[in-house]
Scaffold this motif. Sequence first.
Motif, PDB file in Angstrom:
ATOM      1  N   CYS B  87      -9.836  35.831  -5.262  1.00 16.77           N
ATOM      2  CA  CYS B  87     -10.885  36.476  -4.481  1.00 16.77           C
ATOM      3  C   CYS B  87     -10.700  37.989  -4.490  1.00 16.77           C
ATOM      4  N   MET B  88     -11.809  38.713  -4.665  1.00 11.70           N
ATOM      5  CA  MET B  88     -11.790  40.173  -4.712  1.00 11.70           C
ATOM      6  C   MET B  88     -11.956  40.787  -3.324  1.00 11.70           C
ATOM      7  N   CYS B  90     -14.662  41.256  -1.373  1.00 10.79           N
ATOM      8  CA  CYS B  90     -15.742  42.232  -1.520  1.00 10.79           C
ATOM      9  C   CYS B  90     -16.184  42.781  -0.158  1.00 10.79           C
ATOM     10  N   CYS B  95     -20.433  35.445  -0.734  1.00  8.20           N
ATOM     11  CA  CYS B  95     -20.077  34.185  -0.075  1.00  8.20           C
ATOM     12  C   CYS B  95     -20.414  34.240   1.420  1.00  8.20           C
ATOM     13  N   CYS B 129     -20.888  33.330  -5.293  1.00  9.72           N
ATOM     14  CA  CYS B 129     -19.897  34.327  -5.711  1.00  9.72           C
ATOM     15  C   CYS B 129     -20.067  34.701  -7.187  1.00  9.72           C
ATOM     16  N   MET B 145     -10.077  29.428  -1.109  1.00  8.09           N
ATOM     17  CA  MET B 145      -9.855  30.657  -1.878  1.00  8.09           C
ATOM     18  C   MET B 145      -8.798  31.503  -1.175  1.00  8.09           C
TER      19      MET B 145
HETATM   20  S1  SF4 Z   1     -18.071  36.981  -3.205  1.00  8.41           S
HETATM   21 FE1  SF4 Z   1     -16.657  36.193  -1.647  1.00  8.41          FE
HETATM   22  S2  SF4 Z   1     -15.394  34.692  -2.766  1.00  8.41           S
HETATM   23 FE2  SF4 Z   1     -16.397  35.934  -4.304  1.00  8.41          FE
HETATM   24  S3  SF4 Z   1     -14.906  37.536  -4.737  1.00  8.41           S
HETATM   25 FE3  SF4 Z   1     -16.295  38.382  -3.177  1.00  8.41          FE
HETATM   26  S4  SF4 Z   1     -15.303  37.923  -1.221  1.00  8.41           S
HETATM   27 FE4  SF4 Z   1     -14.279  36.650  -2.790  1.00  8.41          FE
END
Ligand code: SF4
Lengths: 227, 294
Positions: B87-88, B90, B95, B129, B145
């Motif tokens: 997981c980045m 974000c 999500c 995602c 995740m």
């Molecule tokens: S969209 Fe959500 S699950 Fe996907 S990388 Fe970003 S924070 Fe992580």
Amino acid sequence: MTEYLVRHGGVARAIHWVHTVATMALFYTGIALYTPGTNFLVGGPGGLAVSTVVHRVAAVAFIGAPILGILLRPQGLTHMLKALLKPWDRQDWLWMKKFVPHLFAARKVHLPPHSGEIKAGQRLASLGIIAFSVVIVVTGFLLWFDGNVPPGAVRWAGLLHDVAMIFLGALLMGHIYLGAGIFQPLRGMVWTMFGNGKISYRDAVYNWPKWAEDQASAQGLQKRKMT
Amino acid sequence: MADKAILFDASRCIGCKGCQVSCKRWNMLPASIGTGTWQDLPEEQRAFTASYQNPSDLRADTMLLVTFNELQGDDGSLSLLMGRKSCMHCTDAACVLACPTGAASKQPDGTVRIDHERCIGCRYCNWACPFGIPKWDEAANTSCMCWMCADRTAEGQKPACVSACPTGALDYGERPAMLTLAKARISKAEAAGRPLSLYGEKEMGGLHVLHLLQAKPSAYGLPDNPKVPDTVTAWQSVVKPVGAAIGALTFLGLGLSYLANVGYSKKQAQQAVLGPEDTGAPPATAEEEKAGHD
Ligand code: SF4
Ligand code: HEM
Ligand code: HEM
Ligand code: SF4
């Protein structure tokens, strides 16, 4: 003595019953999932674990009822589609023009007669209900069996499932408002679908003058005595 | 609380998988092979790939994966690029936008977490995602995740992966400090003739896992230009509020119609159109109707 005409047969009424119950369940469980703010309808996320299963069971009834109906009585479907797809004539347009004013001022604006078995506005609404139902069923299956569908397509399915739900919901609100006789001039019509399928001759003439006249002779009523 | 971030420097990664193993140990996740789950993988994922990457993708029991990416140079030479898939975290998390229960949510330190008590396993986050991160655990019916080891960071420790890295490819700290560190490394690498690029400063509103990459993101299996899918934005941010408005307006309109006609009975309506009851009169014809009330 009041005389009655048969408006809807047993198979149509049975399908409509099942459909109504299934649709209520689908809307309730669907809207509970619509946003986190509506989760409370089923008692929060824990309840959703159950209600999404209910959603699938109701979905099977939603699809199963008409399929069973078509198998039992295929001519019922062709009859309904023929009535719904009847081309619009001048009377239908005149009727439609008066319909909205009639809804908001029934005392002043009355609906002109028409020659349909189903009123023009209801023909439109019912075709919309059927079309959006097809969309909601197809997208519902894509969401259900998402493992075999690319994510891009699943996202479209989710989007369209909601779009169809919204338009179906708006149409059904109108359908129920009129069909259940909450709109008072149509009080009692609900029993043609939820009761014994019959409607008094006077009610029938008020709603569908041409159909009532045709059916009076077909069903053996002496029409001139019955208003 | 200031935002926290992990910095992954691909140029320092040797693909030892220490982070991947450490993640499993700390989060008590089983090995993906030998647990009986491997056999359940679809055929194509089981196939021999001649790659050290294992398993082939993230799974419910594998929240961090070291990726092995082959890159063919213009001269035909082959190089191996080590990447990180997890997981980045974000800023504009797709999500979180998609989650219908609030189980996937933003944390005060900028990271994203799935609360398994609230998660209903609907998989909306899996679909949304753009990095393909959340994975569904069918048995537990929940999506899984990386949570950036929130239990460790709350105690002032680094995430398990960062603590395990033997080469200094992973760092953890306040996000601005990680950005400064990344930029310093970029200048140094440029001076040495081995350019690095920063991934995650602006992407998705700013990632909380920053990457220093030696090639373009797609060479690492990362989207070059990640964004919240338009369908997800349209679904969640347009359709839902507009839908609620359409529903409310329809209800309001029908309510007004009801109020406008209170006290006007079916009997009166029929009398107005058909004349009084029981007169024995024939039903009105179209012409009579028109004459009657136009
Ligand atoms: S969209 Fe959500 S699950 Fe996907 S990388 Fe970003 S924070 Fe992580
Ligand atoms: C009148 C019919 C229906 C209505 C009103 C309805 C409504 C909804 C709504 C509002 C949602 C939530 C969407 C969101 O979170 O944005 C939903 C989800 C869903 N619906 Fe329906 N739906 C209907 C019929 C169906 C049918 C026929 C199927 C299956 C064949 C189906 C399967 C699903 C699935 C799989 C989901 C995803 C959520 C989950 O995992 O439960 N629906 N529906
Ligand atoms: C409380 C709920 C409902 C009520 C009171 C109601 C009432 C009625 C009535 C009275 C009719 C007969 C109209 C006529 O004879 O012209 C009808 C027909 C019909 N209804 Fe419903 N209904 C309800 C729910 C639904 C739902 C949920 C659906 C579909 C999802 C639906 C679809 C139809 C269709 C397709 C017809 C037949 C076509 C037509 O006559 O236009 N109804 N309904
Ligand atoms: S699977 Fe869980 S975390 Fe993901 S969107 Fe559904 S409820 Fe939210």
